[in-house]
Design a protein around this motif. Structure first.
Motif, mmCIF file in Angstrom:
data_model
loop_
_atom_site.group_PDB
_atom_site.id
_atom_site.type_symbol
_atom_site.label_atom_id
_atom_site.label_comp_id
_atom_site.label_asym_id
_atom_site.label_seq_id
_atom_site.Cartn_x
_atom_site.Cartn_y
_atom_site.Cartn_z
ATOM 1 N N ILE A 128 11.991 -7.966 -2.985
ATOM 2 C CA ILE A 128 11.379 -7.044 -3.940
ATOM 3 C C ILE A 128 12.400 -6.582 -4.975
ATOM 4 O O ILE A 128 12.042 -6.296 -6.131
ATOM 5 N N ARG A 145 5.959 -14.357 -6.082
ATOM 6 C CA ARG A 145 4.649 -13.818 -6.474
ATOM 7 C C ARG A 145 4.743 -12.390 -7.017
ATOM 8 O O ARG A 145 4.189 -12.097 -8.078
ATOM 9 N N PRO A 146 5.453 -11.464 -6.354
ATOM 10 C CA PRO A 146 5.604 -10.133 -6.969
ATOM 11 C C PRO A 146 6.383 -10.187 -8.278
ATOM 12 O O PRO A 146 6.139 -9.382 -9.178
ATOM 13 N N ALA A 191 2.460 -1.485 -8.361
ATOM 14 C CA ALA A 191 2.412 -2.859 -7.848
ATOM 15 C C ALA A 191 3.510 -3.118 -6.821
ATOM 16 O O ALA A 191 3.279 -3.729 -5.774
ATOM 17 N N TRP A 240 3.243 -4.389 -2.982
ATOM 18 C CA TRP A 240 3.835 -5.671 -2.635
ATOM 19 C C TRP A 240 4.897 -5.534 -1.546
ATOM 20 O O TRP A 240 5.014 -6.393 -0.666
ATOM 21 N N SER A 254 3.128 -5.203 1.639
ATOM 22 C CA SER A 254 2.488 -6.479 1.964
ATOM 23 C C SER A 254 3.502 -7.510 2.442
ATOM 24 O O SER A 254 3.180 -8.379 3.263
ATOM 25 N N MET A 255 4.726 -7.411 1.934
ATOM 26 C CA MET A 255 5.745 -8.383 2.329
ATOM 27 C C MET A 255 6.080 -8.297 3.812
ATOM 28 O O MET A 255 6.442 -9.294 4.442
#
Length: 346
Positions: free
Chosen positions: A131, A223-224, A274, A278, A281-282
């Motif tokens: 991230i 993706r992030p 976001a 994320w 979610s990771m």
């Protein structure tokens, strides 16, 4: 707390109604009926679903009730609960303890909390690195894309970010491992698989292997990264149309100063939203990436638990991930107050 309680309830009933006997999962195929009955009684599997649910809530609760009878599931065993007894009334003790996530079916009775404590830090390091890469690189290219709106550079960045959002992580992981660690391995010196710590050749000492973090962190951050680029570009373009930006330009301030002192902070709100989602979610989405790269984290542990039907590991891992979601959302609310004082006042 209500969200966490709902998650706990859903997880319990979801995995309790699955076909199969938990006692048989623990003992394997060479069990006798007496052994099965003993295990069912020890873990409360012989009780109705409603009673098992109360047992589960009692195990997770920091303040819990326990029987003084040794043959009862809720007997206050120090090796099991790590609790401090407060007082006892009519054969029932009230105790203060750490949440008990039960024991693994397949790891010789190893506590789920121990398994998670051994694997979650590796997943956290992987997710945090991914991230961070997504945030730093994404903000940089988002700013460039906004400042070069409709140019060939802007269009190239948009195409690449769209591709990044479209490619599944497990496919990117296979592709990156093959290309950068196998095809170009002679030049990159990267491994196709490996974790943060690895044993030496003599199997005696763990060594920190930061190079094993490079590929899985990049793959997990693709993706992030693409999302941050898109959000940063659109948000910055909107902010640059505001009156106070025109005033700053009229005062003769350069564009870098305008971006750094006036526009960037206000443009970060959607990006922070976001990133918070994320990052949480990771912790769950790292499952495939960890498994493909052999990263010894919580995601890989979940895959192994699914393969062996180790339900306590699965349930405990999902609960920890849900808790992380909740804590991160609370933290993001605090960040909002710093970025936008109007939100804090409301």
């Amino acid at each position: 707390m209500l969200t966490l309680f709902g998650v706990v309830s859903i997880i319990f009933f979801l995995f309790t109604v699955l076909p199969g006997d938990p006692a048989q999962m623990m003992l394997g195929q060479n069990e006798s009926e007496e052994q099965l009955e003993a295990v069912r009684a020890k873990y409360g599997f012989d009780q109705p679903i409603s009673v098992q649910y109360l047992y589960y809530i009692n195990d997770l609760s920091p303040v819990s009730f326990h029987s003084v009878k040794r043959n009862d599931y809720t007997y206050l065993d120090d090796n099991k609960y790590n609790a401090v007894k407060l007082f006892t009334i009519s054969g029932t003790s009230l105790a203060l303890k750490t949440p008990y996530l039960r024991e693994s079916f397949q790891k010789n009775g190893k506590k789920v909390s121990t398994v998670i404590s051994e694997t979650l830090p590796n997943t956290f390091v992987l997710a945090f690195t991914a991230i961070t890469i997504a945030l730093l690189v994404g903000i940089f290219f988002g700013i460039i894309s906004a400042l070069q709106k409709d140019s060939w550079l802007d269009k190239t960045i948009q195409v690449l970010s769209t591709v990044g959002m479209s490619v599944p992580s497990f496919f990117s992981a296979i592709l990156f491992a093959w290309f950068f660690a196998y095809v170009l391995g002679e030049y990159t010196h990267l491994n196709t698989t490996g974790s943060l710590y690895e044993l030496d050749d003599f199997g005696e000492k763990n060594h920190l292997m930061l190079k094993n973090l490079i590929l899985p962190a990049i793959v997990l951050g693709i993706r992030p990264l693409a999302v941050v680029i898109q959000l940063m570009r659109n948000s910055l373009l909107e902010v640059l149309q505001q009156d106070y930006i025109r005033t700053a330009k009229a005062k003769g301030l350069s564009m870098p100063i305008i971006i750094r002192k006036h526009a960037l902070k206000n443009a970060l709100n959607p990006v922070i939203t976001a990133i918070s989602g994320w990052f949480a979610s990771m912790l769950a989405g790292a499952v495939f990436v960890e498994y493909i790269f052999g990263w010894n984290g919580l995601g890989k542990e979940i895959v192994n638990a699914l393969n062996t039907l180790d339900l306590p590991i699965i349930m405990g891992s999902v609960l920890i991930i849900a808790l992380m979601f909740i804590l991160i959302n609370i933290f993001v609310d605090i960040i909002y107050g710093w970025l936008d004082p109007k939100i804090a006042n409301t």
